[in-house]
Design a protein around this motif. Structure first.
Motif, short mmCIF file in Angstrom:
data_model
loop_
_atom_site.label_atom_id
_atom_site.label_comp_id
_atom_site.label_asym_id
_atom_site.label_seq_id
_atom_site.Cartn_x
_atom_site.Cartn_y
_atom_site.Cartn_z
N VAL A 1 15.15 13.65 -5.20
CA VAL A 1 15.99 12.46 -5.40
C VAL A 1 15.35 11.25 -4.73
CG1 VAL A 1 18.23 11.43 -4.83
CG2 VAL A 1 18.11 13.77 -5.72
N ALA A 2 14.82 11.43 -3.53
CA ALA A 2 14.15 10.33 -2.83
C ALA A 2 12.92 9.86 -3.61
CB ALA A 2 13.75 10.76 -1.42
N LEU A 3 12.19 10.79 -4.21
CA LEU A 3 11.04 10.42 -5.03
C LEU A 3 11.48 9.61 -6.25
CD1 LEU A 3 7.99 10.61 -5.65
CD2 LEU A 3 8.51 12.69 -6.94
N ALA A 4 12.56 10.03 -6.88
CA ALA A 4 13.06 9.29 -8.04
C ALA A 4 13.45 7.87 -7.65
CB ALA A 4 14.24 10.03 -8.66
N LEU A 5 14.08 7.72 -6.50
CA LEU A 5 14.44 6.38 -6.02
C LEU A 5 13.19 5.56 -5.69
CD1 LEU A 5 17.52 7.24 -3.79
CD2 LEU A 5 17.52 6.15 -6.05
N SER A 6 12.17 6.21 -5.18
CA SER A 6 10.91 5.51 -4.90
C SER A 6 10.25 5.02 -6.18
CB SER A 6 9.93 6.42 -4.16
OG SER A 6 10.40 6.71 -2.88
N VAL A 7 10.29 5.84 -7.21
CA VAL A 7 9.71 5.43 -8.49
C VAL A 7 10.48 4.25 -9.06
CG1 VAL A 7 9.35 6.17 -10.89
CG2 VAL A 7 8.69 7.67 -9.00
N LEU A 8 11.81 4.29 -8.99
CA LEU A 8 12.61 3.15 -9.46
C LEU A 8 12.30 1.89 -8.66
CD1 LEU A 8 16.08 4.82 -10.10
CD2 LEU A 8 14.42 4.00 -11.80
N SER A 9 12.12 2.03 -7.38
CA SER A 9 11.76 0.88 -6.54
C SER A 9 10.39 0.33 -6.92
CB SER A 9 11.78 1.30 -5.07
OG SER A 9 11.31 0.27 -4.26
N LEU A 10 9.45 1.23 -7.20
CA LEU A 10 8.12 0.78 -7.62
C LEU A 10 8.19 0.03 -8.94
CD1 LEU A 10 5.60 3.65 -6.86
CD2 LEU A 10 5.59 1.33 -5.98
N LEU A 11 8.99 0.53 -9.86
CA LEU A 11 9.11 -0.14 -11.15
C LEU A 11 9.72 -1.53 -10.97
CD1 LEU A 11 10.30 2.76 -13.46
CD2 LEU A 11 8.04 1.70 -13.36
N GLY A 12 10.66 -1.65 -10.04
CA GLY A 12 11.27 -2.94 -9.77
C GLY A 12 10.31 -3.92 -9.13
N SER A 13 9.41 -3.43 -8.32
CA SER A 13 8.46 -4.32 -7.64
C SER A 13 7.20 -4.57 -8.46
CB SER A 13 8.10 -3.76 -6.27
OG SER A 13 7.38 -2.56 -6.41
N LEU A 14 7.12 -3.98 -9.63
CA LEU A 14 5.95 -4.18 -10.48
C LEU A 14 5.86 -5.62 -10.99
CD1 LEU A 14 3.56 -2.68 -11.70
CD2 LEU A 14 4.99 -2.09 -13.64
N ASN A 15 6.97 -6.32 -11.05
CA ASN A 15 6.99 -7.71 -11.51
C ASN A 15 6.18 -8.63 -10.62
OD1 ASN A 15 8.64 -6.93 -13.59
ND2 ASN A 15 10.52 -7.46 -12.50
N SER A 16 6.05 -8.29 -9.34
CA SER A 16 5.34 -9.17 -8.41
C SER A 16 3.83 -8.99 -8.48
CB SER A 16 5.82 -8.92 -6.98
OG SER A 16 5.54 -7.60 -6.59
N GLY A 17 3.35 -8.08 -9.31
CA GLY A 17 1.92 -7.90 -9.48
C GLY A 17 1.34 -6.81 -8.60
N LEU A 18 0.04 -6.65 -8.68
CA LEU A 18 -0.65 -5.61 -7.92
C LEU A 18 -1.04 -6.12 -6.54
CD1 LEU A 18 -2.92 -3.99 -10.64
CD2 LEU A 18 -0.86 -3.07 -9.61
N THR A 19 -0.09 -6.14 -5.67
CA THR A 19 -0.34 -6.53 -4.29
C THR A 19 -0.85 -5.30 -3.53
OG1 THR A 19 1.91 -6.00 -3.61
CG2 THR A 19 1.50 -8.25 -4.40
N PRO A 20 -1.48 -5.50 -2.38
CA PRO A 20 -1.90 -4.34 -1.58
C PRO A 20 -0.74 -3.43 -1.20
CG PRO A 20 -3.00 -6.30 -0.79
CD PRO A 20 -2.00 -6.76 -1.82
N ALA A 21 0.43 -4.00 -0.93
CA ALA A 21 1.59 -3.18 -0.58
C ALA A 21 2.01 -2.30 -1.76
CB ALA A 21 2.74 -4.06 -0.15
N PHE A 22 1.94 -2.85 -2.98
CA PHE A 22 2.30 -2.07 -4.17
C PHE A 22 1.31 -0.92 -4.36
CE2 PHE A 22 1.78 -1.05 -8.65
CZ PHE A 22 3.09 -0.73 -8.99
N VAL A 23 0.03 -1.18 -4.18
CA VAL A 23 -0.98 -0.14 -4.37
C VAL A 23 -0.78 0.98 -3.34
CG1 VAL A 23 -3.47 0.34 -4.28
CG2 VAL A 23 -2.63 -1.72 -5.42
N ILE A 24 -0.50 0.62 -2.11
CA ILE A 24 -0.26 1.63 -1.07
C ILE A 24 0.98 2.44 -1.39
CG2 ILE A 24 0.37 1.94 1.36
CD1 ILE A 24 -1.48 -0.48 1.95
#
Length: 123
Positions: free
Chosen positions: A75-98
Motif C-alpha cells: 500500500v505504501a508503494l502504491a501511494l509512492s507511485v501516485l505521489s511520483l505521478l503527481g510530481s511528474l508535472n514539475s519535470g525531471l528534477t534531481p529529487a524526482f529521479v532519486i
C-alpha cells in the motif's frame, strides 16, 4: 529455519530504498526565512518516526514472517507511485529521479516477496 533467498532480496532492496529516502530527506532545501525552528524540528521528528515505522514493517515482514506488514508495504508503494505521478508535472528534477529510483527498488523488493520461495515464508 533458513530465510529464503527471495525474502533476503526483498529485505535488502527495501532497506536500500529506505536508506536512499533518508539520505534524500536529509538534503531537502528548507525555506529558512519562513519556517521557524520549532516547525523544522517537528518536521524532522515526523520524518524520523516514519522512517522507523517502515524499518519496523520491513523487519516484521522479512524476519517475523508477518504477511500484513508485507501488504502494508505494498500500500505504501502504491501511494509512492501516485505521489511520483503527481510530481511528474514539475519535470525531471534531481529529487524526482532519486524518488523514482527509490520507488523502483521498493517495487523490485516487493516483487521478490511475492515470488517463488518467498510465498511460503509469510504467515
Amino acid at each position: 529455519m533458513t530465510i529464503p533467498r527471495n525474502v533476503l532480496r526483498f529485505e535488502v532492496l527495501l532497506y536500500l530504498s529506505l536508506l536512499i529516502d533518508t539520505l534524500s530527506a536529509a538534503f531537502i532545501a528548507r525555506p529558512s526565512a519562513r519556517v521557524d525552528r520549532a516547525a523544522a524540528a517537528s518536521a524532522d521528528t515526523f520524518v524520523v518516526m516514519v522512517f522507523i515505522f517502515f524499518l519496523l514493517l520491513v523487519w516484521l515482514a522479512a524476519r517475523q514472517r508477518k504477511n500484513w506488514a508485507r501488504w502494508a508495504l505494498v500500500v505504501a508503494l502504491a501511494l509512492s507511485v501516485l505521489s511520483l505521478l503527481g510530481s511528474l508535472n514539475s519535470g525531471l528534477t534531481p529529487a524526482f529521479v532519486i524518488d523514482f529510483f527509490s520507488t523502483g527498488l521498493a517495487g523490485a523488493g516487493l516483487y521478490f516477496s511475492f515470488s517463488d520461495d518467498a510465498e511460503d515464508w509469510f504467515e
